[in-house]
Scaffold this active site. Structure first.
Site, PDB file in Angstrom:
ATOM      1  N   CYS A  26      -4.587   2.573  -3.698  1.00 17.31           N
ATOM      2  CA  CYS A  26      -3.337   3.111  -3.124  1.00 17.31           C
ATOM      3  C   CYS A  26      -2.210   2.105  -3.275  1.00 17.31           C
ATOM      4  O   CYS A  26      -1.432   1.889  -2.328  1.00 17.31           O
ATOM      5  CB  CYS A  26      -3.529   3.499  -1.660  1.00 17.31           C
ATOM      6  SG  CYS A  26      -4.703   4.817  -1.455  1.00 17.31           S
ATOM      7  N   ASP A  64       3.239  -4.019   8.018  1.00 16.55           N
ATOM      8  CA  ASP A  64       2.000  -3.267   7.816  1.00 16.55           C
ATOM      9  C   ASP A  64       0.857  -4.251   8.074  1.00 16.55           C
ATOM     10  O   ASP A  64       0.573  -5.117   7.243  1.00 16.55           O
ATOM     11  CB  ASP A  64       1.952  -2.725   6.378  1.00 16.55           C
ATOM     12  CG  ASP A  64       0.624  -2.054   6.058  1.00 16.55           C
ATOM     13  OD1 ASP A  64      -0.251  -2.001   6.949  1.00 16.55           O
ATOM     14  OD2 ASP A  64       0.455  -1.581   4.910  1.00 16.55           O
ATOM     15  N   LYS A  99     -10.658  -0.325  10.335  1.00 13.85           N
ATOM     16  CA  LYS A  99     -10.742  -1.535   9.511  1.00 13.85           C
ATOM     17  C   LYS A  99     -11.079  -2.760  10.363  1.00 13.85           C
ATOM     18  O   LYS A  99     -11.070  -3.889   9.896  1.00 13.85           O
ATOM     19  CB  LYS A  99      -9.422  -1.765   8.763  1.00 13.85           C
ATOM     20  CG  LYS A  99      -9.138  -0.705   7.684  1.00 13.85           C
ATOM     21  CD  LYS A  99      -7.927  -1.089   6.871  1.00 13.85           C
ATOM     22  CE  LYS A  99      -7.310   0.077   6.134  1.00 13.85           C
ATOM     23  NZ  LYS A  99      -8.117   0.599   5.038  1.00 13.85           N
ATOM     24  N   GLN A 151      -4.340  -4.765   7.056  1.00  8.77           N
ATOM     25  CA  GLN A 151      -5.337  -5.723   6.567  1.00  8.77           C
ATOM     26  C   GLN A 151      -5.301  -7.040   7.324  1.00  8.77           C
ATOM     27  O   GLN A 151      -6.246  -7.811   7.247  1.00  8.77           O
ATOM     28  CB  GLN A 151      -5.117  -5.988   5.061  1.00  8.77           C
ATOM     29  CG  GLN A 151      -5.293  -4.770   4.172  1.00  8.77           C
ATOM     30  CD  GLN A 151      -6.711  -4.209   4.191  1.00  8.77           C
ATOM     31  OE1 GLN A 151      -7.666  -4.863   4.621  1.00  8.77           O
ATOM     32  NE2 GLN A 151      -6.872  -2.969   3.729  1.00  8.77           N
ATOM     33  N   HIS A 179       0.883  -1.175   0.000  1.00  5.99           N
ATOM     34  CA  HIS A 179       0.000   0.000   0.000  1.00  5.99           C
ATOM     35  C   HIS A 179       0.922   1.228   0.000  1.00  5.99           C
ATOM     36  O   HIS A 179       2.037   1.169   0.549  1.00  5.99           O
ATOM     37  CB  HIS A 179      -0.831  -0.040   1.284  1.00  5.99           C
ATOM     38  CG  HIS A 179      -1.880   1.029   1.403  1.00  5.99           C
ATOM     39  ND1 HIS A 179      -1.581   2.319   1.746  1.00  5.99           N
ATOM     40  CD2 HIS A 179      -3.216   0.983   1.229  1.00  5.99           C
ATOM     41  CE1 HIS A 179      -2.695   3.027   1.782  1.00  5.99           C
ATOM     42  NE2 HIS A 179      -3.709   2.240   1.471  1.00  5.99           N
TER      43      HIS A 179
END
Lengths: 143, 408
Positions: B366, B200, B226, B203, B122
């Site tokens: 993104c 990261d 999220k 997600q 991302h």
């Protein structure tokens, strides 16, 4: 009501213009302007040739959705042969139309098929991409 | 897992009609729907206990501070970290910017050290590293994921004796490919002990159990919105050994220790990285969201989404007018990207919404380097969460057929 708008937005005329490749090409010795919808990744390059204050030739390259491609294609067809003043007046009326304001129907002849675009706020920027790029090409600014 | 009726009670938006069709929300990778319980918790805090934290001595201030610090403990427990290793931020993007900037600004990296990132990231885990490399004159290397698919052994070949920092997503926000970060970290540590490993988790954290001690990452970033929480709240987990060494990212407020014209010293962890009045409402909402997720069970969530993703892949593969991106196997979880042949994703997403009430995402997500790998500028993306079910996939397929008939 929205579905009726959707039928119009994806009408055969608009689909035909989106597929029409006639104005989708690069032209040499033309003024170039680039437009982008950052969040969509859509890009357009406009090529504009003006002689004796008349739009002699106008084409575009780039990629985007049906709405953006049809809008660019219609714009090129409609503006060819118009004076720069007329093109600017049309541009202003188109922007008014896209914002749901009053607009001169005679001046936007044909492109009026997009008159419901303001009802689709997420798609307005698709429709106006070519026109904002035109503003840059004609007047050196993005609206 | 609960029934769809039960989920409708928890998530009021699921009762909504879009152009006369029942909403089917498949844009969870962008943000998840809000549970009423989360908003009730935020309201209760805001209306009855709100004050600034860590400063005043009155009752409300004490209560607000307790709410905020309890939320931190809740997050720490959720990811199995120490409490002072949990830093509240605005979101995963700010968390990653904080790590990148503070690490670079702390002389932890030398000028010949290499930062390794991948092309599936991302922008939030791509651009900050690229920018700090430029600002601090550091070297950055990119692992080019062939066809947008991450390959662990191929990736490990890019680790050299100069690699000093690796930042990688745990789950691609475009393809849903689950990256084996635990194995990756173990193998990198076998090659080189001193590589800083940043994950990261935007997600991954909402969709599967995460244990930072087992993972052995040095940092992990994620967002509240999220995972059923409010927007504007996120987390950066970092190992104390690095957080202590790093310079603060923003200055002012609770992060201050002593200030004089001679200079300034800073507060201890985690406050050192929390400048200004924090987002207490967000922290309270996130804590409640975690409670809900724990009630459902992170293992159950992962299992449910694995099954749903596998079902969706099978059904979508039957539609010959679609091109599906990513590995298209059991390594995909909760997210699938595809394109309808010859049709722009915005047109697909718009028509699906207006004709069938199905909310999907279209665009570059993104992740422009990954779009380049796919040779496209945009894709359609569906992403699941706890309240999605196989019937949603069936309706999506019906909807896609409808759109295809309209536009082909």
């Amino acid at each position: 009501m929205v579905e009726i708008g959707l039928e119009e937005l994806y009408s055969d005329i608009i689909l035909d213009y989106a597929k029409n490749e006639r104005y989708k090409k690069e032209i040499q010795d033309a003024k170039k302007a680039e437009g982008k919808n950052l969040s969509c990744g859509d890009e357009i390059t406009l090529y504009l040739k003006v002689k004796d204050n008349i739009v002699k030739e106008i084409t575009f390259t780039g990629h985007g959705c049906i709405i953006s491609q049809a809008s660019a294609s219609m714009m090129c067809e409609y503006l060819e042969g118009k004076t720069v003043d007329e093109a600017n007046k049309i541009l202003q009326e188109i922007i008014n139309m896209s914002q749901g304001k009053e607009f001169d129907k005679e001046l936007v002849d044909g492109i009026e098929i997009f008159s419901d675009i303001s009802k689709f706020p997420m798609r307005t920027k698709c429709f106006t991409l070519a026109w904002h790029t035109l503003d840059d090409a004609l007047n050196g600014k993005n609206m | 897992m609960l029934s769809s009726k039960e989920y409708e009670e928890i998530f009021p938006a699921l009762k909504r009609k879009i152009n006369g069709h029942k909403l089917i929300y498949l844009d969870n990778a962008a943000t998840t729907l809000r549970p009423k319980e989360v908003m009730d918790a935020v309201n209760e805090y805001s209306l009855n206990h709100h004050a600034n934290v860590h400063r005043s001595t009155h009752t409300l201030a004490a209560e607000a501070t307790k709410y905020y610090e309890d939320a931190r403990s809740k997050v720490a427990n959720f990811i199995n970290s120490e409490t002072e290793e949990v830093i509240f931020t605005k979101g995963a993007t700010e968390s990653l910017n904080l790590v990148a900037y503070s690490i670079a600004n702390s002389n932890i990296l030398r000028s010949d050290d290499e930062i390794l990132i991948s092309t599936i990231e991302h922008h939030a885990n791509f651009v900050p590293w690229q920018q700090i490399a430029k600002i601090f004159n550091l070297k950055i290397k990119y692992y080019p994921a062939k066809s947008g698919i991450f390959d662990l052994s191929d990736f490990l070949k890019h680790i050299t004796n100069k690699t000093r920092l690796v930042s990688i997503t745990a789950l691609s926000n475009v393809t849903g490919q689950l990256i084996p970060v635990n194995t990756l970290i173990k193998q990198i540590r076998n090659i080189r002990q001193d590589v800083i490993l940043v994950v990261d988790g935007a997600q991954a954290v909402p969709h599967l159990p995460i244990d930072v001690k087992k993972m052995d990452c040095d940092f992990i970033a994620f967002s509240g919105h999220k995972m059923l929480g409010p927007t504007g709240i996120g987390v950066l987990y970092g190992k104390k050994r690095y957080l202590n060494e790093m310079t603060p990212f923003l200055f002012g407020g609770e992060m201050i220790d002593k200030v004089s014209t001679d200079g300034t010293t800073f507060n201890v962890l985690p406050y050192k990285f929390e400048a200004g009045t924090p987002n207490v409402d967000g922290a309270v909402g996130l804590a409640k969201a975690i409670e809900i997720l724990e009630r459902i069970g992170m293992d159950n969530i992962q299992e449910h989404e694995k099954q749903l993703t596998s079902y969706a892949l099978k059904k979508l593969k039957e539609l010959d007018f679609l091109e599906i991106f990513g590995p298209q196997d059991e390594t995909q979880q909760s997210i699938i990207s595809f394109n309808m042949k010859g049709v722009h994703p915005h047109d697909v997403a718009h028509l699906l919404n207006d004709l069938t009430g199905i909310a999907i995402r279209s665009g570059h997500h993104c992740a422009q380097p990954l779009m380049k790998e796919f040779g496209t500028s945009a894709t359609c993306r569906i992403s699941f969460y706890v309240y999605n079910e196989e019937e949603d996939v069936d309706k999506l397929c019906e909807g896609l057929n409808k759109v295809w008939e309209w536009l082909k």
